[in-house]
Design a protein around this motif. Sequence first.
Motif, short mmCIF file in Angstrom:
data_model
loop_
_atom_site.label_atom_id
_atom_site.label_comp_id
_atom_site.label_asym_id
_atom_site.label_seq_id
_atom_site.Cartn_x
_atom_site.Cartn_y
_atom_site.Cartn_z
N THR A 160 -7.73 -2.43 3.01
CA THR A 160 -6.60 -1.63 2.54
C THR A 160 -6.78 -1.33 1.05
O THR A 160 -7.34 -2.14 0.31
CB THR A 160 -5.26 -2.36 2.76
OG1 THR A 160 -4.19 -1.52 2.29
CG2 THR A 160 -5.21 -3.70 2.03
N ARG A 161 -6.31 -0.18 0.64
CA ARG A 161 -6.41 0.19 -0.77
C ARG A 161 -5.19 -0.27 -1.55
O ARG A 161 -5.12 -0.07 -2.76
CB ARG A 161 -6.57 1.71 -0.89
CG ARG A 161 -5.34 2.49 -0.46
CD ARG A 161 -5.61 3.99 -0.39
NE ARG A 161 -6.00 4.54 -1.67
CZ ARG A 161 -6.51 5.76 -1.84
NH1 ARG A 161 -6.75 6.52 -0.80
NH2 ARG A 161 -6.79 6.21 -3.04
N GLU B 100 -3.16 5.87 4.88
CA GLU B 100 -3.12 5.28 3.54
C GLU B 100 -3.37 6.33 2.47
O GLU B 100 -2.72 6.32 1.41
CB GLU B 100 -4.14 4.14 3.42
CG GLU B 100 -3.73 2.86 4.13
CD GLU B 100 -4.47 1.65 3.62
OE1 GLU B 100 -5.46 1.81 2.88
OE2 GLU B 100 -4.06 0.52 3.95
N GLU B 101 -4.28 7.23 2.72
CA GLU B 101 -4.56 8.31 1.77
C GLU B 101 -3.34 9.20 1.61
O GLU B 101 -2.99 9.62 0.49
CB GLU B 101 -5.76 9.13 2.26
CG GLU B 101 -6.07 10.36 1.42
CD GLU B 101 -6.51 10.01 0.01
OE1 GLU B 101 -6.35 10.86 -0.89
OE2 GLU B 101 -7.02 8.89 -0.20
N TYR C 265 -0.72 7.66 -0.63
CA TYR C 265 -1.09 7.83 -2.04
C TYR C 265 -0.70 9.22 -2.54
O TYR C 265 -0.12 9.37 -3.62
CB TYR C 265 -2.59 7.59 -2.22
CG TYR C 265 -3.09 7.93 -3.61
CD1 TYR C 265 -2.84 7.07 -4.68
CD2 TYR C 265 -3.77 9.11 -3.84
CE1 TYR C 265 -3.28 7.39 -5.96
CE2 TYR C 265 -4.21 9.44 -5.12
CZ TYR C 265 -3.96 8.57 -6.17
OH TYR C 265 -4.38 8.90 -7.43
#
Length: 328
Positions: free
Chosen positions: A23-24, A277-278, A281
């Motif tokens: 995960t970022r 997830e991108e 962001y």
Amino acid sequence: YFNYCDKKLRQYPHRYPVPKCHTRYPIKRNAIDITHEHRLNEWVYSLYPSGQLSADRFLKVAKVTAIVAFFYPLPTRVDRYAELIKLMVSYFILDDHTECGYGDVGRDVDHCRLVWTQFMTMLDDFKYPGSVPMSEWKPYLLGMYPVFKGISDTYTEQQRERYVQEFKNYAEGNIEETVALRDGVVFTSIEQQLKIRLKTVGARPILQSMEYAYEFCLTESEWADPRLQELLDLCTELTVLVNDIFSFEKEALTAILDGCSVMEAMDAIIGRIATKEERIYCVSRDILTDGQGCSPAMEMMVRCIFYYTGGNFKYTTTLDRYHMFNKA
């Protein structure tokens, strides 16, 4: 000093190898999980007498202290942290009684409707105190009433409205899921499956409770902001997808839907996680850099979403909920 946490969060063996995934988003553990380790059982077991679960089954529920530590990692008041643990215990008690064979309800549709209707009636009492008779409620609902009511009492009218609505959506989703299982509904797409699971995973009520945990208040227009609503939906889907990686039954369903092997299905899910997830962001950046300004409350909510996303990944990757009583 992570010894107690490490004991609770071990990597358990899975029926299939789990692909590498990352995960970022930040992963942080609330310090109260360490400094008040001696009080965790006190908070958890306050709901044991009314929980109507056997001692060994409730032991599984008691592991929720770890999930709270990672879902709500930022500094907060100890008394509120204690109530968040009780709230999470309530989630697991309801989950066990309405979904598991050893529960009070199992997957019986009529009984399921009864319990979840009582739950929604409990929520209505927060808006109209004293208007709801409690004499027929299940003991575990009576036990968790002070927890839900205590949180509700700290809210403004607007916050209470969304608090009640998010939990009602959760309850309605559980009824829909039980009816679908009884009727033998065959899911033909991931989207069809997600339509129900996005409600039953319970992520949105948890995300809304960040307002309670950190004592901030979003305005009605901020809560209704399409960008924030998209963030909440993205987090909810991520919760489902990350859970899929570590629950064989859902992996198998995904494999059937996609017409591929379990391992191929898990790889596809990991790709979908990265995409979501991108997107989180990008949407968050748009909110935080809005030319009209971003309020401290909205900024805090975005920050909570980041930590929830990382915390969900951390907790789920070490969850033994699907394996604790699996003797096969």
